[in-house]
Design an enzyme around this catalytic site. Structure first.
Site, PDB file in Angstrom:
ATOM      1  N   ASP A  93       0.864  -1.192   0.000  1.00  0.00           N
ATOM      2  CA  ASP A  93       0.000   0.000   0.000  1.00  0.00           C
ATOM      3  C   ASP A  93       0.898   1.239   0.000  1.00  0.00           C
ATOM      4  O   ASP A  93       2.121   1.132   0.052  1.00  0.00           O
ATOM      5  CB  ASP A  93      -0.950  -0.020   1.214  1.00  0.00           C
ATOM      6  N   HIS A 108       8.639  -4.908  -1.493  1.00  0.00           N
ATOM      7  CA  HIS A 108       7.791  -5.881  -2.208  1.00  0.00           C
ATOM      8  C   HIS A 108       6.967  -5.233  -3.318  1.00  0.00           C
ATOM      9  O   HIS A 108       5.994  -5.817  -3.782  1.00  0.00           O
ATOM     10  CB  HIS A 108       6.877  -6.617  -1.217  1.00  0.00           C
ATOM     11  N   CYS A 139       0.637  -1.691 -21.800  1.00  0.00           N
ATOM     12  CA  CYS A 139       1.590  -0.624 -21.462  1.00  0.00           C
ATOM     13  C   CYS A 139       1.530   0.476 -22.521  1.00  0.00           C
ATOM     14  O   CYS A 139       0.933   0.308 -23.589  1.00  0.00           O
ATOM     15  CB  CYS A 139       3.002  -1.197 -21.425  1.00  0.00           C
ATOM     16  N   GLY A 182       4.926  -4.426  13.232  1.00  0.00           N
ATOM     17  CA  GLY A 182       3.813  -5.114  12.565  1.00  0.00           C
ATOM     18  C   GLY A 182       4.190  -6.160  11.539  1.00  0.00           C
ATOM     19  O   GLY A 182       3.594  -6.204  10.469  1.00  0.00           O
TER      20      GLY A 182
END
Ligand code: OAD
Length: 248
Positions: A93, A108, A139, A182
């Site tokens: 995110d 990632h 693309c 986390g």
């Protein structure tokens, strides 16, 4: 704690949990019965690209309705007011960036962008309203308009920025800080960052809901929701570091 010379931060899915983004390995971490690993591999993309495309497109759409939480904001404050830092996130995110963190390395990849399968070039497609979970997109970099894949590092692929991370770990000295927030400690190489930082002499601090696999790698452990634990912790650190700066 004395003012560190530098701060290396690692975050995982737990930092975004209070924004409403499910973690991977907690009770609600399955996606329509799929283990995340089943939709997060190059072979899944080859075998069933439609399912993988849908998984990531729905997650990208979900980003539009979530906001950074108090944990993201506390980390942005630590970066803005504390010593030089790098925030390495396993999350795809963009909530750290939206909270104001600038030095963020998304090891990632990012949901926001897509990667051309032919050229490897990435494009930020967050603003595309026509990103449909049932239709692949092409693309704009190739003459033949190649198919784009999610710009996500899947299992078996090399995480991004590994040289930068290694450089930061090597540069850590006793008294520096490695803060981990986390993450369950299941996925390497991220799970090894605290071990290596400690070997370099840094003090390792964990903020997590419960004890992760690698809990023994930490000098200091704070168990609880990051949105409640981090703001007062960061406040205390910044206050004591500014007092350090005032003493001779
Ligand atoms: P996990 O789902 O494995 O672990 C999330 C951790 O956050 C757990 O230890 C929870 O206890 C903790 N947690 C949950 N809510 C929290 C809260 N409010 N405050 C603090 N901690 C909380 O997620 P990751 O460790 O990030 O990789 O997973 C690592 C990687 O595995 C992901 O990046 C992803 C996944 O497969 C790829 O997709 C390549």
């Amino acid at each position: 704690m004395k003012r560190p010379g530098r701060v290396l931060i690692l975050t995982g899915a737990g930092v975004s949990a209070e924004s409403g983004i499910p973690t991977f390995r907690d009770a609600d971490g399955l996606w329509e019965g799929h283990r995340v690993e089943d939709v997060a591999t190059p072979s899944a993309w080859l075998r069933d690209p439609a399912t993988v495309w849908r998984f990531y497109t729905l997650r990208r759409q979900a980003l539009l309705s979530v906001e950074p939480n108090a944990a993201h904001r506390a980390l942005a404050r630590l970066q803005a007011e504390g010593p030089p830092s790098l925030l390495v996130s396993q999350n795809v995110d963009d909530l750290h960036q939206r909270a104001g963190s600038e030095a963020v390395l998304s090891m990632h990849g990012q949901l926001r962008s897509l990667r051309c399968e032919a050229s490897g070039r990435c494009e930020d497609r967050m603003a595309d309203e026509d990103l449909d979970e049932h239709r692949f997109v092409s693309c704009s970099c190739c003459a033949t308009a190649s198919r784009m894949r999610p710009d996500i590092v899947w299992f078996g692929e090399r995480p991004l920025g590994m040289d930068t991370i290694a450089g930061w770990i090597d540069a850590l000295r006793p008294g520096d800080l490695c803060l981990v927030v986390g993450t369950s400690g299941h996925v390497h190489p991220a799970a090894g960052i605290a071990t290596q930082a400690r070997r370099s002499g840094a003090t390792t601090v964990l903020v997590n809901l419960d004890a992760p696999l690698n809990v023994d790698d930490f000098d200091e452990v704070h168990l609880g929701p990051a949105g409640a634990v981090l703001p007062p912790l960061v406040e205390d650190w910044l206050r004591s570091w500014s007092e350090d700066a005032g003493t001779v």
